[in-house]
Design a protein around this motif. Structure first.
Motif, PDB file in Angstrom:
ATOM      1  N   PRO A   1       0.831  -1.209   0.000  1.00 36.79           N
ATOM      2  CA  PRO A   1       0.000   0.000   0.000  1.00 36.79           C
ATOM      3  C   PRO A   1       0.869   1.264   0.000  1.00 36.79           C
ATOM      4  O   PRO A   1       1.966   1.265   0.564  1.00 36.79           O
ATOM      5  CB  PRO A   1      -0.793  -0.101   1.302  1.00 36.79           C
ATOM      6  CG  PRO A   1      -0.716  -1.525   1.711  1.00 36.79           C
ATOM      7  CD  PRO A   1       0.586  -2.047   1.172  1.00 36.79           C
TER       8      PRO A   1
ATOM      9  N   ASP B   1       0.661   5.647   0.440  1.00 37.95           N
ATOM     10  CA  ASP B   1      -0.072   6.868   0.744  1.00 37.95           C
ATOM     11  C   ASP B   1       0.393   7.932  -0.244  1.00 37.95           C
ATOM     12  O   ASP B   1       1.479   8.500  -0.088  1.00 37.95           O
ATOM     13  CB  ASP B   1       0.196   7.303   2.191  1.00 37.95           C
ATOM     14  CG  ASP B   1      -0.597   8.529   2.587  1.00 37.95           C
ATOM     15  OD1 ASP B   1      -1.167   9.215   1.702  1.00 37.95           O
ATOM     16  OD2 ASP B   1      -0.640   8.816   3.798  1.00 37.95           O
TER      17      ASP B   1
ATOM     18  N   THR C   1      -0.469  10.866  -0.724  1.00 40.62           N
ATOM     19  CA  THR C   1      -0.351  12.219  -0.172  1.00 40.62           C
ATOM     20  C   THR C   1       1.020  12.443   0.454  1.00 40.62           C
ATOM     21  O   THR C   1       1.395  13.571   0.741  1.00 40.62           O
ATOM     22  CB  THR C   1      -1.438  12.499   0.889  1.00 40.62           C
ATOM     23  OG1 THR C   1      -1.226  11.644   2.014  1.00 40.62           O
ATOM     24  CG2 THR C   1      -2.831  12.300   0.319  1.00 40.62           C
ATOM     25  N   ARG C   2       1.784  11.356   0.662  1.00 43.81           N
ATOM     26  CA  ARG C   2       3.097  11.469   1.308  1.00 43.81           C
ATOM     27  C   ARG C   2       4.255  11.079   0.397  1.00 43.81           C
ATOM     28  O   ARG C   2       5.384  10.924   0.844  1.00 43.81           O
ATOM     29  CB  ARG C   2       3.101  10.613   2.571  1.00 43.81           C
ATOM     30  CG  ARG C   2       2.029  11.129   3.557  1.00 43.81           C
ATOM     31  CD  ARG C   2       2.082  10.436   4.829  1.00 43.81           C
ATOM     32  NE  ARG C   2       3.441  10.593   5.380  1.00 43.81           N
ATOM     33  CZ  ARG C   2       3.746  10.540   6.642  1.00 43.81           C
ATOM     34  NH1 ARG C   2       2.802  10.337   7.515  1.00 43.81           N
ATOM     35  NH2 ARG C   2       4.975  10.671   7.059  1.00 43.81           N
TER      36      ARG C   2
ATOM     37  N   HIS D   1      -8.399   6.760  -5.360  1.00 45.54           N
ATOM     38  CA  HIS D   1      -8.053   6.313  -4.014  1.00 45.54           C
ATOM     39  C   HIS D   1      -6.682   6.890  -3.630  1.00 45.54           C
ATOM     40  O   HIS D   1      -5.690   6.635  -4.299  1.00 45.54           O
ATOM     41  CB  HIS D   1      -8.045   4.793  -3.960  1.00 45.54           C
ATOM     42  CG  HIS D   1      -8.002   4.213  -2.585  1.00 45.54           C
ATOM     43  ND1 HIS D   1      -8.046   4.961  -1.428  1.00 45.54           N
ATOM     44  CD2 HIS D   1      -7.915   2.940  -2.174  1.00 45.54           C
ATOM     45  CE1 HIS D   1      -7.984   4.176  -0.385  1.00 45.54           C
ATOM     46  NE2 HIS D   1      -7.895   2.938  -0.808  1.00 45.54           N
TER      47      HIS D   1
ATOM     48  N   ARG E   1      -4.892   6.221  -1.044  1.00 48.94           N
ATOM     49  CA  ARG E   1      -4.051   5.214  -0.377  1.00 48.94           C
ATOM     50  C   ARG E   1      -4.313   3.851  -1.015  1.00 48.94           C
ATOM     51  O   ARG E   1      -4.899   2.966  -0.382  1.00 48.94           O
ATOM     52  CB  ARG E   1      -4.332   5.200   1.117  1.00 48.94           C
ATOM     53  CG  ARG E   1      -3.845   6.478   1.783  1.00 48.94           C
ATOM     54  CD  ARG E   1      -4.352   6.620   3.205  1.00 48.94           C
ATOM     55  NE  ARG E   1      -3.959   7.900   3.759  1.00 48.94           N
ATOM     56  CZ  ARG E   1      -4.592   9.049   3.556  1.00 48.94           C
ATOM     57  NH1 ARG E   1      -5.655   9.087   2.795  1.00 48.94           N
ATOM     58  NH2 ARG E   1      -4.160  10.164   4.119  1.00 48.94           N
TER      59      ARG E   1
ATOM     60  N   THR F   1       8.276   6.681  -1.653  1.00 52.12           N
ATOM     61  CA  THR F   1       7.216   6.621  -0.646  1.00 52.12           C
ATOM     62  C   THR F   1       7.712   7.289   0.637  1.00 52.12           C
ATOM     63  O   THR F   1       8.894   7.604   0.767  1.00 52.12           O
ATOM     64  CB  THR F   1       6.821   5.165  -0.340  1.00 52.12           C
ATOM     65  OG1 THR F   1       7.943   4.507   0.244  1.00 52.12           O
ATOM     66  CG2 THR F   1       6.379   4.438  -1.598  1.00 52.12           C
TER      67      THR F   1
END
Length: 118
Positions: free
Chosen positions: A8, A10, A12-13, A48, A50, A81
Motif C-alpha cells: 500500500p 499513501d 499524499t506522502r 483512491h 491510499r 514513498t
C-alpha cells in the motif's frame, strides 16, 4: 500510468525529485510532495489516495507553465514513498520547438498541455 504496487502507498506522502534539463544545463532541480507538484501543474490527486498493493492505474492531465522556453527538454522524475522506497521513475523528453497559438481547440489561451499515460 499502469503499474503494480508491491505494498500500500499513501499518495499524499510521496516525495518527488524533479530535474529539468535543457541540453547539459539543469534548469530545475527540486523536491516536491506529489500533491503540491500536481497542483502546480493544474492537476490534483484523484481516485483512491491510499491504494492497496496490486494493480494500479493513474492518469493526470498536466499543464506546463508558459515560462517554459521553446526548446527540447528532458524531465527526470524520481518519486519515493514516505518510507523511502522507490515508487516511480519517469524520464520524459518534451520537444517545444514551437509555441502553440491560441485557438478554441487548445483552450484559447495558448496553453501547452501534456497528457501522459503509460
Amino acid at each position: 500510468m499502469t503499474g503494480h504496487l508491491k505494498e500500500p502507498v499513501d499518495l499524499t506522502r510521496v516525495t518527488c525529485n524533479v530535474i529539468m534539463k535543457f541540453g547539459p544545463v539543469k534548469m530545475l532541480d527540486r523536491k516536491y510532495m506529489l500533491p503540491d507538484l500536481l497542483k502546480g501543474m493544474g492537476a490534483k490527486l484523484s481516485g483512491h489516495l491510499r491504494p492497496a498493493a496490486g494493480p494500479w492505474r493513474q492518469t493526470w492531465n498536466l499543464q506546463l507553465p508558459e515560462a517554459v522556453p521553446v526548446a527540447e527538454h528532458r524531465i527526470l522524475l524520481r518519486a519515493r514513498t514516505d518510507s523511502g522506497k522507490n515508487f516511480l521513475a519517469l524520464d520524459i523528453t518534451l520537444n517545444f520547438s514551437h509555441r502553440f497559438r491560441p485557438s478554441p481547440t487548445n483552450g484559447g489561451a495558448g496553453a501547452r498541455m501534456l497528457h501522459g499515460s503509460r
